[in-house]
Design an enzyme around this catalytic site. Structure first.
Site, PDB file in Angstrom:
ATOM      1  N   THR A   1      64.839  49.689  44.120  1.00 43.77           N
ATOM      2  CA  THR A   1      63.501  49.625  44.741  1.00 43.77           C
ATOM      3  C   THR A   1      62.779  50.962  44.651  1.00 43.77           C
ATOM      4  OG1 THR A   1      64.195  50.158  47.015  1.00 43.77           O
ATOM      5  CG2 THR A   1      64.261  47.835  46.367  1.00 43.77           C
TER       6      THR A   1
ATOM      7  N   VAL B   1      58.609  50.102  45.830  1.00 47.65           N
ATOM      8  CA  VAL B   1      58.451  48.647  45.939  1.00 47.65           C
ATOM      9  C   VAL B   1      59.747  48.072  46.534  1.00 47.65           C
ATOM     10  CG1 VAL B   1      57.858  46.537  44.695  1.00 47.65           C
ATOM     11  CG2 VAL B   1      56.913  48.729  43.941  1.00 47.65           C
ATOM     12  N   HIS B   2      59.872  48.202  47.870  1.00 48.00           N
ATOM     13  CA  HIS B   2      61.124  47.768  48.502  1.00 48.00           C
ATOM     14  C   HIS B   2      61.198  46.239  48.614  1.00 48.00           C
ATOM     15  CE1 HIS B   2      62.384  51.808  49.340  1.00 48.00           C
ATOM     16  NE2 HIS B   2      61.375  52.073  50.153  1.00 48.00           N
ATOM     17  N   ASP B   3      60.573  45.691  49.652  1.00 50.59           N
ATOM     18  CA  ASP B   3      60.786  44.267  49.952  1.00 50.59           C
ATOM     19  C   ASP B   3      60.286  43.320  48.849  1.00 50.59           C
ATOM     20  OD1 ASP B   3      61.963  45.235  52.197  1.00 50.59           O
ATOM     21  OD2 ASP B   3      60.387  44.627  53.585  1.00 50.59           O
TER      22      ASP B   3
END
Ligand code: RIB
Ligand code: CA
Length: 323
Positions: free
Chosen positions: A197, A243-245
């Site tokens: 991420t 851009v984690h989730d």
């Protein structure tokens, strides 16, 4: 084929980005948002989920979940990243209408998985407390889910080891005991951690373009991301955000975007490394070995960031034009 997902979330700026991605993509049927403490209190996170349902006319059920971790003392909301109520400078009114499902999140998960055997993908992008509670109350759901996809953890790939401590990622650090239970349960888990991420970035320019091209949904993502971008600029030194989730949703839509690696995963539950995730990579059976009897899970160690960003942009623009 369309995948039914329950998205367990602590909304949260990047959570909202992920929720809207799931809502937008035609290959996903977003059955429910189940909320959990984390980025914000359970009250604020649940209100934010209800707001998204109302504003974007989402069909998903909303079920309120855990307000605190299983055993550890709560870390508390991450106001510095997500603002006091979770969407940065954008404040949702106290008077959001909309009905919550009457069941607690863990019970909603159990009932829905049993009602749709082998069809539900559980995607968790916050602390794993609700999933651990569901497993505790009904261990048989482990055999009934299609798959489990987690945004959390860090395994040192690409030099990504932690974001809230030198060796822990926020979602796992918030409830390490729950995470260890989820990773050790006999269900197939894919872990989308900081290793991947933090390899993808929404730049300020990318978010400007989304606002321009994706109508109301683009405007909303732009509005909530102002605070997030300031955090990244001032504290991390980046012109953009990780851009984690949304990466967990990207995995559900197109697993080929990622390279994964198999091995049992355990979580350090006490001490200065609490929340650290460790995958066993060799096949040797040690004299003392609390990994080998656990299921091998998939950990993402590589991502095609350019394609992931294209997928997100295209999904949101197509969705905006259909509204
Ligand atoms: O470490 C990133 C994760 O922590 C994301 O899920 C973010 O929303 C926060 O919960
Ligand atoms: Ca989250």
């Amino acid at each position: 084929m369309t995948k039914k997902i329950i998205l367990d979330t602590d909304p949260g700026i990047d959570d909202a980005m992920a929720i809207l991605f799931a809502e937008a993509h035609p290959d996903i049927e977003l059955v429910a948002l189940t909320t959990v403490f984390g980025n914000v209190t359970i009250e604020n996170g649940t209100r934010n989920a209800l707001y998204l349902k109302e504003r974007f006319k989402m069909a998903a059920d909303i079920a309120k979940g855990a307000s605190q971790p299983l055993f550890r003392s709560p870390v508390g909301p991450t106001e510095v990243v997500h603002g006091t109520t979770g969407f940065g400078d954008f404040h949702v009114s106290d008077n959001v209408s909309g009905q919550l499902d009457p069941r607690p999140a863990y019970q909603y998960i159990i009932d829905t998985v049993k009602a749709h055997p082998h069809e539900i993908t559980l995607v968790a992008v916050g602390p794993l407390t609700n999933l651990a509670l569901a497993l505790e109350a009904a261990p048989e759901i482990a055999q009934l889910v299609a798959q489990v996809v987690i945004m959390g953890g860090a395994f040192g790939e690409n030099d990504h080891r932690g974001n809230v401590t030198p060796y822990a990622e926020a979602n796992i650090h918030d409830d390490p005991h729950a995470a260890d239970r989820v990773f050790c349960a006999p269900w197939p888990v894919t872990i989308i951690g900081l290793d991947v991420t933090e390899e993808s970035f929404f730049s300020a320019y990318y978010l400007d373009q989304l606002r321009h091209d994706a109508a109301d949904v683009g405007q909303f993502i732009f509005d909530i991301s102002r605070y997030y971008l300031r955090f990244y600029s001032q504290k991390v030194g980046l012109d953009g955000c990780h851009v984690h989730d949304p990466s967990a949703i990207a995995y559900v839509i197109d697993p080929e975007l990622f390279i994964t690696r198999k091995g049992a995963v355990r979580v350090v539950c006490e001490g200065p490394a609490s929340g650290m995730t460790i995958q066993k990579l060799d096949t040797r059976k040690y004299q003392t070995d609390e990994w080998s009897s656990m299921p091998a899970q998939d950990v993402a160690i590589g991502v095609d960031a350019a394609q992931l960003l294209d997928l997100y942009q295209k999904s949101l623009i197509d969705y905006a034009h259909k509204q």
